[in-house]
Design a protein around this motif. Structure first.
Motif, PDB file in Angstrom:
ATOM      1  N   ALA A 292       0.831  -1.205   0.000  1.00 24.70           N
ATOM      2  CA  ALA A 292       0.000   0.000   0.000  1.00 24.70           C
ATOM      3  C   ALA A 292       0.866   1.256   0.000  1.00 24.70           C
ATOM      4  O   ALA A 292       0.533   2.248  -0.667  1.00 24.70           O
ATOM      5  CB  ALA A 292      -0.935  -0.020   1.212  1.00 24.70           C
ATOM      6  N   GLN A 293       1.972   1.216   0.759  1.00 25.48           N
ATOM      7  CA  GLN A 293       2.890   2.356   0.748  1.00 25.48           C
ATOM      8  C   GLN A 293       3.519   2.544  -0.625  1.00 25.48           C
ATOM      9  O   GLN A 293       3.717   3.665  -1.086  1.00 25.48           O
ATOM     10  CB  GLN A 293       3.990   2.140   1.793  1.00 25.48           C
ATOM     11  CG  GLN A 293       3.537   2.287   3.220  1.00 25.48           C
ATOM     12  CD  GLN A 293       4.377   3.295   3.977  1.00 25.48           C
ATOM     13  OE1 GLN A 293       5.241   3.957   3.424  1.00 25.48           O
ATOM     14  NE2 GLN A 293       4.097   3.442   5.255  1.00 25.48           N
ATOM     15  N   ALA A 294       3.845   1.441  -1.288  1.00 28.02           N
ATOM     16  CA  ALA A 294       4.414   1.535  -2.632  1.00 28.02           C
ATOM     17  C   ALA A 294       3.410   2.154  -3.603  1.00 28.02           C
ATOM     18  O   ALA A 294       3.786   2.937  -4.484  1.00 28.02           O
ATOM     19  CB  ALA A 294       4.844   0.152  -3.109  1.00 28.02           C
ATOM     20  N   LYS A 295       2.134   1.828  -3.447  1.00 33.64           N
ATOM     21  CA  LYS A 295       1.105   2.412  -4.314  1.00 33.64           C
ATOM     22  C   LYS A 295       0.951   3.900  -4.058  1.00 33.64           C
ATOM     23  O   LYS A 295       0.746   4.682  -5.000  1.00 33.64           O
ATOM     24  CB  LYS A 295      -0.230   1.698  -4.072  1.00 33.64           C
ATOM     25  CG  LYS A 295      -1.396   2.251  -4.883  1.00 33.64           C
ATOM     26  CD  LYS A 295      -2.672   1.546  -4.537  1.00 33.64           C
ATOM     27  CE  LYS A 295      -3.149   1.921  -3.147  1.00 33.64           C
ATOM     28  NZ  LYS A 295      -3.646   3.320  -3.081  1.00 33.64           N
ATOM     29  N   ASP A 296       1.048   4.305  -2.805  1.00 39.42           N
ATOM     30  CA  ASP A 296       0.872   5.720  -2.467  1.00 39.42           C
ATOM     31  C   ASP A 296       2.123   6.551  -2.728  1.00 39.42           C
ATOM     32  O   ASP A 296       2.052   7.785  -2.680  1.00 39.42           O
ATOM     33  CB  ASP A 296       0.470   5.842  -0.991  1.00 39.42           C
ATOM     34  CG  ASP A 296      -0.878   5.206  -0.700  1.00 39.42           C
ATOM     35  OD1 ASP A 296      -1.692   5.095  -1.632  1.00 39.42           O
ATOM     36  OD2 ASP A 296      -1.105   4.798   0.463  1.00 39.42           O
ATOM     37  N   ASN A 297       3.254   5.892  -2.941  1.00 37.05           N
ATOM     38  CA  ASN A 297       4.517   6.615  -3.160  1.00 37.05           C
ATOM     39  C   ASN A 297       5.192   6.084  -4.418  1.00 37.05           C
ATOM     40  O   ASN A 297       6.247   5.433  -4.357  1.00 37.05           O
ATOM     41  CB  ASN A 297       5.447   6.456  -1.943  1.00 37.05           C
ATOM     42  CG  ASN A 297       4.852   7.015  -0.672  1.00 37.05           C
ATOM     43  OD1 ASN A 297       4.904   8.205  -0.402  1.00 37.05           O
ATOM     44  ND2 ASN A 297       4.268   6.121   0.135  1.00 37.05           N
ATOM     45  N   LEU A 298       4.585   6.358  -5.563  1.00 33.42           N
ATOM     46  CA  LEU A 298       5.139   5.868  -6.824  1.00 33.42           C
ATOM     47  C   LEU A 298       6.476   6.513  -7.153  1.00 33.42           C
ATOM     48  O   LEU A 298       7.233   5.988  -7.976  1.00 33.42           O
ATOM     49  CB  LEU A 298       4.141   6.127  -7.959  1.00 33.42           C
ATOM     50  CG  LEU A 298       2.794   5.390  -7.838  1.00 33.42           C
ATOM     51  CD1 LEU A 298       1.888   5.767  -8.994  1.00 33.42           C
ATOM     52  CD2 LEU A 298       3.002   3.881  -7.789  1.00 33.42           C
ATOM     53  N   HIS A 299       6.760   7.642  -6.514  1.00 34.99           N
ATOM     54  CA  HIS A 299       8.050   8.277  -6.749  1.00 34.99           C
ATOM     55  C   HIS A 299       9.175   7.618  -5.965  1.00 34.99           C
ATOM     56  O   HIS A 299      10.335   8.032  -6.084  1.00 34.99           O
ATOM     57  CB  HIS A 299       7.975   9.758  -6.356  1.00 34.99           C
ATOM     58  CG  HIS A 299       7.642   9.968  -4.908  1.00 34.99           C
ATOM     59  ND1 HIS A 299       6.351   9.800  -4.406  1.00 34.99           N
ATOM     60  CD2 HIS A 299       8.405  10.321  -3.853  1.00 34.99           C
ATOM     61  CE1 HIS A 299       6.355  10.052  -3.114  1.00 34.99           C
ATOM     62  NE2 HIS A 299       7.593  10.363  -2.746  1.00 34.99           N
ATOM     63  N   ALA A 300       8.826   6.611  -5.152  1.00 37.31           N
ATOM     64  CA  ALA A 300       9.832   5.847  -4.393  1.00 37.31           C
ATOM     65  C   ALA A 300       9.762   4.390  -4.839  1.00 37.31           C
ATOM     66  O   ALA A 300       9.219   3.530  -4.134  1.00 37.31           O
ATOM     67  CB  ALA A 300       9.584   5.969  -2.892  1.00 37.31           C
ATOM     68  N   PRO A 301      10.278   4.074  -6.028  1.00 39.98           N
ATOM     69  CA  PRO A 301      10.109   2.720  -6.578  1.00 39.98           C
ATOM     70  C   PRO A 301      10.809   1.635  -5.777  1.00 39.98           C
ATOM     71  O   PRO A 301      10.485   0.457  -5.934  1.00 39.98           O
ATOM     72  CB  PRO A 301      10.707   2.843  -7.991  1.00 39.98           C
ATOM     73  CG  PRO A 301      11.673   3.983  -7.899  1.00 39.98           C
ATOM     74  CD  PRO A 301      11.070   4.941  -6.917  1.00 39.98           C
ATOM     75  N   TRP A 302      11.779   2.006  -4.920  1.00 40.25           N
ATOM     76  CA  TRP A 302      12.509   0.980  -4.167  1.00 40.25           C
ATOM     77  C   TRP A 302      11.592   0.233  -3.197  1.00 40.25           C
ATOM     78  O   TRP A 302      11.851  -0.927  -2.881  1.00 40.25           O
ATOM     79  CB  TRP A 302      13.672   1.612  -3.400  1.00 40.25           C
ATOM     80  CG  TRP A 302      13.295   2.785  -2.543  1.00 40.25           C
ATOM     81  CD1 TRP A 302      12.823   2.767  -1.272  1.00 40.25           C
ATOM     82  CD2 TRP A 302      13.343   4.166  -2.931  1.00 40.25           C
ATOM     83  NE1 TRP A 302      12.584   4.040  -0.823  1.00 40.25           N
ATOM     84  CE2 TRP A 302      12.896   4.920  -1.820  1.00 40.25           C
ATOM     85  CE3 TRP A 302      13.731   4.827  -4.083  1.00 40.25           C
ATOM     86  CZ2 TRP A 302      12.819   6.307  -1.848  1.00 40.25           C
ATOM     87  CZ3 TRP A 302      13.659   6.206  -4.107  1.00 40.25           C
ATOM     88  CH2 TRP A 302      13.209   6.939  -3.006  1.00 40.25           C
ATOM     89  N   ILE A 303      10.504   0.860  -2.755  1.00 44.46           N
ATOM     90  CA  ILE A 303       9.572   0.167  -1.857  1.00 44.46           C
ATOM     91  C   ILE A 303       8.845  -0.932  -2.614  1.00 44.46           C
ATOM     92  O   ILE A 303       8.803  -2.094  -2.188  1.00 44.46           O
ATOM     93  CB  ILE A 303       8.572   1.166  -1.239  1.00 44.46           C
ATOM     94  CG1 ILE A 303       9.304   2.274  -0.483  1.00 44.46           C
ATOM     95  CG2 ILE A 303       7.617   0.432  -0.302  1.00 44.46           C
ATOM     96  CD1 ILE A 303       8.374   3.325   0.088  1.00 44.46           C
TER      97      ILE A 303
END
Length: 336
Positions: A292-303
């Motif tokens: 869910a965090q990866a979906k909300d932070n697409l500018h942080a692809p490492w997650i």
């Protein structure tokens, strides 16, 4: 038994997957020793402390407060320098709920030598969350698989052995129960009941047990008409003894091959609920919450990349181990 190991070892993919699974389980068991914001050992001039086992307050180190010691604070660093002490840290110096306040860029921050897989949007280490998330997922999946399998095998065994009206009404109930939209019901119950590990386990167990009923029932329907079962009944052996001692060991062969696949389904179900916000409480280590965090932070692809690789590897390993068990228990495959 030797034939089972021979056939399982013949499948090299399953063999290496089982070794990787054992390594993952080892990492999950010792997660607090591998990823923690407390040192293993702190030695000063007067005595040694073991923070990873015991909780120490600042007063224990010569401070003035009874609050738990913050081992990443400047106060602790001053004590180490003042008393010429030393500390041994875990490989990852963060726990799943540790916030890194010394980031060089706003959270979520990119991978660095301090945070090997970066941080999430709250400054928590992604690697530590993955380790603890796998621990929760495997622990939850194993418990749910074992409990639901025991219930499903028991009900399927009784249906197949006794037959008659018991089997008829049991099948009608199973058809109705299996037709319920389990995901929506779980989401509704999770929104009404305060989510926790055990409440979520109980709710999901209500809909997980029918998975093995059909297979076990079919095996018992076939076995109960064989001569050794009829002979045991004529000799007056109790139904309980016939079911659990004579028929069940033969029926467990097909059941055991299904367990890794059921474990995979349960892990996916927990991650899906966490991703939708109906799973573990907020702040718990979870692979679904990281997604869910990866979906909300697409500018942080490492997650997203880290969680995707982790879940793909974990689920693939479980599937390969399940295939190895299936082939090893199949009497039609001769590896001699």
């Amino acid at each position: 038994m030797s034939n089972f190991y021979h056939k399982f070892n013949y499948n090299r993919r399953a063999l290496w997957s089982s070794r990787l699974l054992a390594l993952i389980i080892f990492i999950c068991i010792f997660a607090p020793w591998l990823a923690n914001d407390k040192p293993w050992v702190v030695c000063l001039e007067k005595r040694c402390y073991y923070p990873i086992i015991n909780n120490y307050s600042e007063k224990d180190y010569g401070g003035y407060f009874l609050t738990n010691m913050n081992y990443k604070s400047s106060f602790f660093n001053q004590i180490i320098k003042k008393e010429a002490g030393w500390a041994i840290w875990p490989p990852v110096r963060f726990s799943y709920d540790t916030h890194n306040f010394d980031l060089q860029s706003p959270a979520p921050s990119e991978p660095t030598m301090q945070n090997l897989l970066g941080t999430d949007d709250q400054g928590r280490d992604v690697l530590a969350n993955i380790i603890y998330g796998m621990r929760i997922s495997l622990w939850f999946g194993f418990l749910l698989t074992i409990i639901s399998s025991v219930i499903g095998v028991s009900i399927g065994a009784c249906q197949g052995y006794f037959g008659g009206r018991f089997d008829l009404f049991g099948q009608r109930f199973l058809e109705v129960w299996s037709g319920l939209p389990s995901l929506y019901i779980i989401m509704i119950l999770a929104s009404l009941i305060a989510p926790s590990f055990w409440t979520l386990l109980f709710v999901m167990m209500l809909f997980a047990w029918p998975a093995l009923v059909g297979r076990v029932r079919a095996e018992f329907l076939r076995e109960r008409n064989l001569d050794y079962v009829k002979g045991a009944q004529i000799m007056g052996i109790s139904h309980k003894r016939i079911i659990f001692k004579y028929i069940l060991p033969n029926a467990l062969v097909t059941t055991m091959t299904m367990l890794p696949f059921l474990l995979t389904e349960n892990i996916i179900a927990l991650s899906s609920l966490d991703f939708l916000g109906f799973g573990m409480p907020i702040g718990s280590p979870s692979l679904g919450l990281l997604l869910a965090q990866a979906k909300d932070n697409l500018h942080a692809p490492w997650i997203g990349i880290s969680v995707f690789i982790t879940m793909s590897m974990l689920l693939s390993i479980l599937i390969f181990v399940g295939e190895g068990l299936r082939d090893a228990m199949d009497p039609r495959l001769d590896r001699s």
